[in-house]
Design an enzyme around this catalytic site. Structure first.
Site, PDB file in Angstrom:
ATOM      1  N   TYR A 129      10.730   3.973   1.703  1.00 43.74           N
ATOM      2  CA  TYR A 129      11.124   2.599   2.615  1.00 43.74           C
ATOM      3  C   TYR A 129      13.009   3.464   1.618  1.00 43.74           C
ATOM      4  CZ  TYR A 129       8.174   0.356   4.757  1.00 43.74           C
ATOM      5  OH  TYR A 129       6.383   0.562   6.206  1.00 43.74           O
TER       6      TYR A 129
ATOM      7  N   ASP B 187       0.371  -1.428  -0.067  1.00 45.63           N
ATOM      8  CA  ASP B 187      -0.154  -0.277   0.084  1.00 45.63           C
ATOM      9  C   ASP B 187       0.650   1.487  -0.009  1.00 45.63           C
ATOM     10  OD1 ASP B 187       1.343   0.300   2.275  1.00 45.63           O
ATOM     11  OD2 ASP B 187      -0.773   0.257   3.784  1.00 45.63           O
TER      12      ASP B 187
HETATM   13  P1  NAD Z   1      -1.267  -8.083  13.348  1.00 43.54           P
HETATM   14  O1  NAD Z   1      -0.259  -8.434  14.579  1.00 43.54           O
HETATM   15  O2  NAD Z   1      -2.497  -7.144  14.202  1.00 43.54           O
HETATM   16  O3  NAD Z   1      -2.227  -9.570  12.665  1.00 43.54           O
HETATM   17  C1  NAD Z   1      -2.246 -10.485  12.399  1.00 43.54           C
HETATM   18  C2  NAD Z   1      -2.509 -11.794  11.937  1.00 43.54           C
HETATM   19  O4  NAD Z   1      -2.104 -12.504  11.649  1.00 43.54           O
HETATM   20  C3  NAD Z   1      -2.534 -12.161  13.938  1.00 43.54           C
HETATM   21  O5  NAD Z   1      -4.349 -12.092  14.174  1.00 43.54           O
HETATM   22  C4  NAD Z   1      -1.386 -13.026  14.005  1.00 43.54           C
HETATM   23  O6  NAD Z   1      -2.707 -14.336  15.080  1.00 43.54           O
HETATM   24  C5  NAD Z   1      -2.081 -13.547  13.051  1.00 43.54           C
HETATM   25  N1  NAD Z   1      -1.166 -14.391  12.057  1.00 43.54           N
HETATM   26  C6  NAD Z   1       0.513 -14.630  12.363  1.00 43.54           C
HETATM   27  N2  NAD Z   1       0.533 -15.892  11.946  1.00 43.54           N
HETATM   28  C7  NAD Z   1      -0.683 -16.500  11.628  1.00 43.54           C
HETATM   29  C8  NAD Z   1      -0.580 -17.916  10.185  1.00 43.54           C
HETATM   30  N3  NAD Z   1       0.302 -18.593  10.107  1.00 43.54           N
HETATM   31  N4  NAD Z   1      -1.700 -18.272  10.250  1.00 43.54           N
HETATM   32  C9  NAD Z   1      -2.926 -17.152  10.210  1.00 43.54           C
HETATM   33  N5  NAD Z   1      -2.553 -16.285  10.779  1.00 43.54           N
HETATM   34  C10 NAD Z   1      -1.273 -15.650  11.629  1.00 43.54           C
HETATM   35  O7  NAD Z   1      -0.673  -7.084  12.484  1.00 43.54           O
HETATM   36  P2  NAD Z   1      -0.731  -5.803  12.085  1.00 43.54           P
HETATM   37  O8  NAD Z   1      -0.234  -4.741  12.107  1.00 43.54           O
HETATM   38  O9  NAD Z   1      -1.637  -5.636  11.698  1.00 43.54           O
HETATM   39  O10 NAD Z   1      -0.389  -6.528  10.249  1.00 43.54           O
HETATM   40  C11 NAD Z   1      -0.774  -7.058   9.352  1.00 43.54           C
HETATM   41  C12 NAD Z   1       0.544  -7.428   8.451  1.00 43.54           C
HETATM   42  O11 NAD Z   1       0.118  -6.751   6.756  1.00 43.54           O
HETATM   43  C13 NAD Z   1       1.915  -7.379   8.420  1.00 43.54           C
HETATM   44  O12 NAD Z   1       2.568  -8.533   7.898  1.00 43.54           O
HETATM   45  C14 NAD Z   1       2.079  -6.638   8.041  1.00 43.54           C
HETATM   46  O13 NAD Z   1       3.197  -6.404   8.036  1.00 43.54           O
HETATM   47  C15 NAD Z   1       1.205  -6.105   6.539  1.00 43.54           C
HETATM   48  N6  NAD Z   1       1.074  -5.244   6.438  1.00 43.54           N
HETATM   49  C16 NAD Z   1       1.150  -4.829   4.989  1.00 43.54           C
HETATM   50  C17 NAD Z   1       0.512  -3.760   4.247  1.00 43.54           C
HETATM   51  C18 NAD Z   1       1.581  -4.097   3.009  1.00 43.54           C
HETATM   52  O14 NAD Z   1       1.945  -2.808   2.313  1.00 43.54           O
HETATM   53  N7  NAD Z   1       1.733  -4.828   2.412  1.00 43.54           N
HETATM   54  C19 NAD Z   1       0.880  -2.952   4.624  1.00 43.54           C
HETATM   55  C20 NAD Z   1      -0.438  -2.522   6.041  1.00 43.54           C
HETATM   56  C21 NAD Z   1       0.185  -4.153   6.540  1.00 43.54           C
HETATM   57  C1  G6P Z   2       3.377   0.297   5.088  1.00 44.07           C
HETATM   58  C2  G6P Z   2       3.974   0.147   4.724  1.00 44.07           C
HETATM   59  C3  G6P Z   2       3.925  -1.390   4.752  1.00 44.07           C
HETATM   60  C4  G6P Z   2       4.174  -1.914   6.175  1.00 44.07           C
HETATM   61  C5  G6P Z   2       3.105  -0.467   7.146  1.00 44.07           C
HETATM   62  C6  G6P Z   2       4.244  -0.812   8.988  1.00 44.07           C
HETATM   63  O1  G6P Z   2       1.771   0.614   4.408  1.00 44.07           O
HETATM   64  O2  G6P Z   2       3.794  -0.523   2.850  1.00 44.07           O
HETATM   65  O3  G6P Z   2       5.240  -2.767   3.871  1.00 44.07           O
HETATM   66  O4  G6P Z   2       3.688  -3.177   7.249  1.00 44.07           O
HETATM   67  O5  G6P Z   2       3.555   0.619   6.461  1.00 44.07           O
HETATM   68  O6  G6P Z   2       3.145   0.459   8.811  1.00 44.07           O
HETATM   69  P1  G6P Z   2       3.234   0.371  11.087  1.00 44.07           P
HETATM   70  O7  G6P Z   2       2.194   1.561  10.952  1.00 44.07           O
HETATM   71  O8  G6P Z   2       2.656  -0.933  11.058  1.00 44.07           O
HETATM   72  O9  G6P Z   2       4.436   0.414  11.351  1.00 44.07           O
HETATM   73 MN    MN Z   3       4.849  -2.711   1.815  1.00 37.92          MN
END
Ligand code: NAD
Ligand code: G6P
Ligand code: MN
Length: 444
Positions: A267, A170
């Protein structure tokens, strides 16, 4: 119009309620018949799921809702899997950040040694999701935004080459929304951009309005002074607008200075200014601590309030507006829209002077065939050099995971631009290995 069935893997994520609200706002273009939540932590998921069930039923009682920790229940009869799992949760994110900082090295969720450690945990978790999907709903698509997306993408490219899986981030979309604001436009589709790079490691080269006017000169000038900071009311745009993100957005001015013809991903700050980043980080209170004390607390307490009152009315919940890219992607795949989106795909000649097997982030058209990438052509020496070093790090991590190789993981750490020496790389690796025993393969 076809009604879709989706499963959100990582139902307990702090981002889940925002995505649910966003999905419910977009039912006219992406109708849903069923929403399932899947997580391996029932207790964590329950809080979010019970609240989301109330939100869903208040909006459209005809949508089926279900929460589960059972893969068969979760992955049967779904069209789209939306995955945002965090293997090891915030407890491990905190260690990913704090251990490198002990050695004066950047401690970050997806960059440097922390990102490498997280990658070693995520690969297994995401592969499992792919396998469940293929077993129970072989025609479905998996939209993965579980991090570190670059390493996960390389692992799935290699280990699940024929799977219907798309990795997405994102960050560029969020920055592009600031371009829209800086330029005085209204919506994301008012501008058309060209961008290339690796995940969390790329550059914009062209930004135009719908009439083809070149907007780069105006943006470059703005960014050279203010970075990507805009004067948005904080309440209006919550993600990427707290103090820590504002500092990162502002720092983009310095990141851009190295190549003023382009606009950089935020980043790159961690690779270009690691000394500055370390100096401005409290090693005892990192981003994980901030997120635990703010987003996680707020989201979980709002959900508990909804469950207590048995209504979402009067409880403030943030719609994750910018997460509508997930709907754009789902709609593109479901209704063959050929929407233009930045996705992480195998290079395979897109960047003609770069490793064809690298996973790159580039504009693609999205149809029911999946992503069809647009050609980029040759890239300049500086970007090429930086990307070659970084992609080698990412590939070495996947080598290390596959071969259970300590040596390869040490090489990955040593090669990261954020790490000053081979000996520091080894110390950080040994500390990270110690705390990751439960999650990494046993290394030989
Ligand atoms: P979070 O810890 O609140 O949520 C993650 C959930 O995944 C938890 O409820 C956990 O129990 C669950 N989980 C962990 N391992 C698992 C497995 N093997 N099978 C099923 N469920 C499992 O984390 P968050 O801060 O809300 O972020 C969630 C994810 O989204 C992270 O990987 C974060 O880096 C990613 N993210 C990516 C982007 C992007 O740009 N691609 C943007 C925002 C967040
Ligand atoms: C951005 C990135 C994600 C990352 C997030 C972390 O959205 O694209 O890949 O997981 O920032 O944000 P946070 O608020 O959890 O530091
Ligand atoms: Mn990202």
């Amino acid at each position: 119009m076809k009604k879709s069935s989706i499963v959100i893997a990582g139902g307990g994520s702090t981002f889940t309620p925002g995505i649910i609200l966003m999905l419910l706002e977009n039912l006219d273009r992406y109708p849903l018949r069923s929403i399932k939540f899947y997580d391996n932590d029932a207790e964590r998921q329950k809080v979010i799921a019970e609240a989301c069930e109330i939100i869903v039923k208040e909006k459209d009682p005809s949508i089926e809702f279900l929460q589960t920790t059972d893969p068969e229940t979760a992955f049967t009869d779904v069209d789209i899997v939306m995955a945002h799992i965090r293997v090891g949760k915030y407890k491990m994110r905190e260690l990913d950040e704090k251990i490198p900082l002990k050695y004066g090295v950047v401690g970050q969720e997806t960059c440097g040694p922390g990102g490498i450690a997280y990658g070693m945990r995520s690969i297994q978790g995401v592969l499992e999701l792919v396998d469940y999907m293929e077993k129970y709903s072989p025609n479905a698509w998996l939209l993965n935004y579980s991090n570190p997306a670059a390493i996960v993408a390389e692992a799935t490219r290699r280990l699940r080459p024929n799977s219907k899986l798309i990795n997405i981030c994102d960050m560029p979309i969020s920055i592009e929304n600031n371009f829209v604001e800086i330029l005085g436009f209204k919506k994301h589709s008012d501008i058309i951009t060209r961008y290339y790079g690796l995940n969390h490691f790329g550059w914009w080269t062209d930004i135009r309005d719908q009439d083809g006017n070149d907007l780069m000169p105006k943006l470059r000038e703005y960014v050279s002074k203010n970075g990507y900071l805009v004067q948005t009311d904080l309440e209006e745009k919550k993600q990427h607008s707290d103090e820590s993100w504002n500092a990162t957005y502002k720092k983009a001015a310095d990141v851009q200075a190295l190549d003023p013809d382009t606009l950089p991903n935020t980043y790159l700050k961690y690779y270009f200014f690691p000394d500055y980043v370390v100096e401005h980080t409290d090693p005892n209170y990192t981003r994980a601590n901030q997120v635990i004390d703010t987003r996680e607390k707020e989201v979980f307490s709002a959900c508990r309030e909804i469950v207590e009152k048995q209504t979402a009315e009067g409880t403030y919940m943030e719609v994750d507006e910018h997460a509508s890219y997930i709907v754009d992607l789902a709609v593109g795949l479901t209704f063959n829209t050929y929407e233009r989106m930045l996705l992480i795909v195998e290079n395979n000649g897109i960047i003609s002077n770069f490793d064809p097997t690298a996973m790159v982030e580039v504009p693609c058209l999205v149809s029911s065939n999946g992503p069809e990438p647009l050609a980029i052509g040759t890239i300049p020496t500086m970007q090429k050099g930086l990307m070659e070093q970084q992609v080698a790090v990412e590939k070495l991590v996947v080598d290390a995971w596959e071969e259970k190789s300590y040596q390869k993981l040490w090489q990955a750490m040593a090669l990261s631009r954020t790490v000053p020496s081979v000996s520091v790389a080894k110390q950080i690796l040994d500390d990270l290995y110690e705390v990751n025993k439960e999650y990494w393969p046993e290394l030989v």
